[in-house]
Motif scaffolding. Structure first.
Motif, PDB file in Angstrom:
ATOM      1  N   ALA A 188      21.764-120.497 -19.285  1.00  0.00           N
ATOM      2  CA  ALA A 188      22.277-121.836 -19.594  1.00  0.00           C
ATOM      3  C   ALA A 188      21.866-122.778 -18.475  1.00  0.00           C
ATOM      4  O   ALA A 188      21.935-122.429 -17.295  1.00  0.00           O
ATOM      5  N   ASP A 189      21.431-123.976 -18.863  1.00  0.00           N
ATOM      6  CA  ASP A 189      21.154-125.032 -17.897  1.00  0.00           C
ATOM      7  C   ASP A 189      22.475-125.741 -17.616  1.00  0.00           C
ATOM      8  O   ASP A 189      23.026-126.400 -18.495  1.00  0.00           O
ATOM      9  N   VAL A 190      22.991-125.617 -16.391  1.00  0.00           N
ATOM     10  CA  VAL A 190      24.329-126.152 -16.098  1.00  0.00           C
ATOM     11  C   VAL A 190      24.384-127.680 -16.146  1.00  0.00           C
ATOM     12  O   VAL A 190      25.467-128.259 -16.210  1.00  0.00           O
ATOM     13  N   ALA A 191      23.221-128.331 -16.137  1.00  0.00           N
ATOM     14  CA  ALA A 191      23.201-129.794 -16.210  1.00  0.00           C
ATOM     15  C   ALA A 191      23.488-130.298 -17.620  1.00  0.00           C
ATOM     16  O   ALA A 191      23.735-131.487 -17.814  1.00  0.00           O
ATOM     17  N   VAL A 251      26.125-113.141 -14.832  1.00  0.00           N
ATOM     18  CA  VAL A 251      24.964-113.596 -14.070  1.00  0.00           C
ATOM     19  C   VAL A 251      24.304-114.737 -14.843  1.00  0.00           C
ATOM     20  O   VAL A 251      23.575-114.512 -15.800  1.00  0.00           O
ATOM     21  N   ASN A 252      24.611-115.973 -14.436  1.00  0.00           N
ATOM     22  CA  ASN A 252      23.991-117.110 -15.124  1.00  0.00           C
ATOM     23  C   ASN A 252      22.617-117.398 -14.527  1.00  0.00           C
ATOM     24  O   ASN A 252      22.397-117.253 -13.329  1.00  0.00           O
ATOM     25  N   TYR A 253      21.694-117.799 -15.391  1.00  0.00           N
ATOM     26  CA  TYR A 253      20.379-118.246 -14.925  1.00  0.00           C
ATOM     27  C   TYR A 253      19.952-119.444 -15.748  1.00  0.00           C
ATOM     28  O   TYR A 253      20.398-119.625 -16.887  1.00  0.00           O
ATOM     29  N   GLY A 254      19.119-120.292 -15.142  1.00  0.00           N
ATOM     30  CA  GLY A 254      18.575-121.428 -15.875  1.00  0.00           C
ATOM     31  C   GLY A 254      17.224-121.067 -16.463  1.00  0.00           C
ATOM     32  O   GLY A 254      17.037-121.048 -17.669  1.00  0.00           O
ATOM     33  N   ALA A 284      33.801-112.362 -12.255  1.00  0.00           N
ATOM     34  CA  ALA A 284      33.186-113.454 -11.491  1.00  0.00           C
ATOM     35  C   ALA A 284      32.001-114.011 -12.262  1.00  0.00           C
ATOM     36  O   ALA A 284      31.182-113.254 -12.788  1.00  0.00           O
ATOM     37  N   LEU A 285      31.926-115.333 -12.326  1.00  0.00           N
ATOM     38  CA  LEU A 285      30.746-115.999 -12.898  1.00  0.00           C
ATOM     39  C   LEU A 285      29.993-116.690 -11.768  1.00  0.00           C
ATOM     40  O   LEU A 285      30.567-117.506 -11.036  1.00  0.00           O
ATOM     41  N   ILE A 286      28.721-116.324 -11.619  1.00  0.00           N
ATOM     42  CA  ILE A 286      27.877-116.920 -10.584  1.00  0.00           C
ATOM     43  C   ILE A 286      26.780-117.711 -11.286  1.00  0.00           C
ATOM     44  O   ILE A 286      26.024-117.143 -12.088  1.00  0.00           O
ATOM     45  N   THR A 287      26.683-119.007 -10.990  1.00  0.00           N
ATOM     46  CA  THR A 287      25.593-119.773 -11.604  1.00  0.00           C
ATOM     47  C   THR A 287      24.356-119.681 -10.713  1.00  0.00           C
ATOM     48  O   THR A 287      24.462-119.527  -9.493  1.00  0.00           O
ATOM     49  N   GLY A 288      23.207-119.738 -11.348  1.00  0.00           N
ATOM     50  CA  GLY A 288      21.947-119.631 -10.596  1.00  0.00           C
ATOM     51  C   GLY A 288      21.838-118.312  -9.872  1.00  0.00           C
ATOM     52  O   GLY A 288      21.500-118.258  -8.690  1.00  0.00           O
ATOM     53  N   ALA A 289      22.146-117.228 -10.594  1.00  0.00           N
ATOM     54  CA  ALA A 289      22.306-115.932  -9.924  1.00  0.00           C
ATOM     55  C   ALA A 289      21.066-115.041 -10.010  1.00  0.00           C
ATOM     56  O   ALA A 289      21.117-113.875  -9.650  1.00  0.00           O
TER      57      ALA A 289
END
Lengths: 247, 86
Positions: free
Chosen positions: A62-65, A34-37, A8-13
Motif C-alpha cells: 500500500a502507498d501510505v500517501a 510488513v507494509n511496502y510501497g 505490529a504494523l511497520i510501514t516501509g518495512a
C-alpha cells in the motif's frame, strides 16, 4: 492467529530501518504486518525470513500517501490480525533532495504526502483498534534532519519536523486511552540512503560523530521494541539515535 | 418518555443504553433519555467520539461529523438512529 500474540504494523518495512524493525518486533514475539510501497520482493523476503525462524508475518502492499490505499491496508491487516493492533511504526519515507531554489512543487508534495500525511493517515486508522483495547504504541520515524535542518532537504526536514508536532498532538489526545505516541530521530544509519553519500562527506561526518561510526538499523529497531514493550510511562518524546551527532 | 412509547422505540432505547453503559462505564439507571453525555454522564470529548463510533457500528450507520456534534444527549442519539436506521 494466536489471539494472545501482540501485532505490529511497520510501514516501509521492505528495506533499511523498516526491515530491521520488522525482524526485531518478530524476534520480540509480535506478529508483524510488513507494509511496502514498491519493494514487493524485498518485503516478501522479510516475511520469508520471519516465518523461517518460526515467527508470524505477512506482507501488505500500500502507498501510505493514498488515503484509499491506507483504508484498504488497515482493513486487510485488521482482518488478518482479528482486529488487534498493538504497535504502529510510521517508518515509510522518501527523499527528493534539492536546494530550496530548485525544489519543485512536486518534490515538496511527494515528500510531505508520504512522510507526513502518510503517517497521519495510518495513525488515524490505528486509533480505533487501539482505543478498543485501551492500549497501543505509535512511533513516528522522524530524523535528526527534522530537528536540526539540512541544506538541500527543505522538504524532507519539514516532513520530519511535522512528525514531531503530530507525535505531540496525538500523545496528548490519546494518553487517556493508554495509547502512547513517540518519535524517533535517527542520525546517520547505514542504509541505501547513506550508502549514496560520497567518501569525502562520509569522512567529514565520521569526524564529527562522538561514537565515530554510523548507526546500524538494528540499533534503531531495538529502541522501538523497548519503547513498545518496556516503557509504559514514556509518551510524547523525541528520542535521538544519532551517536552523539548533536553534541 | 413519548419517544420510547412504541415497542421498537423502547427496544432502541435499551440497545443504546447498553452501548452507553459499556462505553462510559456508568450504571443503566443514570442513562435516562434526558441525560447529557458530557454534563450528566462524565464523558469527555474522546468518549463521545467513541460512543458515536459504537452507535455507527451497532446500527450499521455512517453519522456525518455535523450530525455527530448534535448528539449530546441520549434522546438525541435515539431519535437520530430512529430517523436514519436502515
Amino acid at each position: 492467529m494466536n489471539p494472545d500474540q501482540p501485532v505490529a504494523l511497520i510501514t516501509g518495512a521492505g528495506r533499511g530501518i523498516g526491515k530491521a524493525l520488522a525482524l526485531a518486533f518478530a524476534d520480540a514475539g509480535h506478529a508483524v504486518a510488513v507494509n511496502y510501497g514498491r519493494s514487493a520482493e524485498a518485503a516478501a523476503e522479510v516475511v520469508g525470513s520471519i516465518v523461517a525462524s518460526g515467527g508470524v508475518a505477512r506482507a501488505f502492499g500500500a502507498d501510505v500517501a493514498d488515503p484509499a490505499q491506507v483504508d484498504r491496508l488497515f482493513s486487510d491487516v485488521l482482518a488478518w490480525s482479528d482486529q488487534r493492533l498493538d504497535v504502529l511504526v510510521n517508518n515509510a519515507g522518501i527523499t527528493r533532495d534539492a536546494l530550496a531554489l530548485r525544489l519543485s512543487n512536486e518534490a515538496w508534495d511527494e515528500v510531505l504526502d508520504t512522510n507526513l500525511k502518510g503517517a497521519f493517515l495510518c495513525a488515524r486508522s490505528a486509533i480505533k483498534p487501539m482505543m478498543k483495547r485501551r492500549s497501543g504504541c505509535i512511533m513516528n520515524m522522524s530524523s535528526v534532519v527534522g530537528l536540526d535542518g539540512q541544506a538541500g532537504q527543505a522538504n524532507y526536514a519539514a516532513s520530519k519536523a511535522g512528525l514531531v508536532g503530530l507525535t505531540m498532538a496525538l500523545a496528548k489526545e490519546l494518553g487517556s486511552r493508554n495509547i502512547r505516541v513517540n518519535a524517533i530521530a535517527p542520525g546517520f544509519i547505514v542504509s541505501d540512503m547513506t550508502e549514496t553519500l560520497d567518501q569525502a562527506v562520509r569522512d567529514a561526518l565520521l569526524q564529527r560523530l562522538p561514537l565515530s561510526r554510523f548507526g546500524e538499523p538494528a540499533e534503531v529497531a531495538d529502541l522501538c521494541v523497548f519503547l513498545a514493550t518496556r516503557a509504559p510511562y514514556v509518551t510524547g518524546q523525541v528520542i535521538r539515535v544519532d551517536g552523539g551527532l548533536h553534541l | 418518555m413519548s419517544e420510547t412509547g412504541t415497542v421498537s422505540g423502547q427496544e432502541l432505547f435499551e440497545r443504546i443504553r447498553a452501548i452507553v453503559v459499556e462505553k462510559l462505564g456508568v450504571t443503566a439507571d443514570v442513562v435516562t433519555l434526558e441525560a447529557s453525555f458530557q454534563e450528566d454522564l462524565g464523558a469527555d470529548s474522546l468518549d463521545t467520539v467513541e460512543l458515536v463510533m459504537a452507535v455507527e457500528e451497532a446500527f450499521d450507520l455512517q453519522i456525518p461529523d455535523e450530525a455527530a456534534e448534535g448528539l449530546t444527549t441520549v434522546a438525541a442519539v435515539v431519535s437520530y438512529v430512529e430517523a436514519n436506521k436502515a
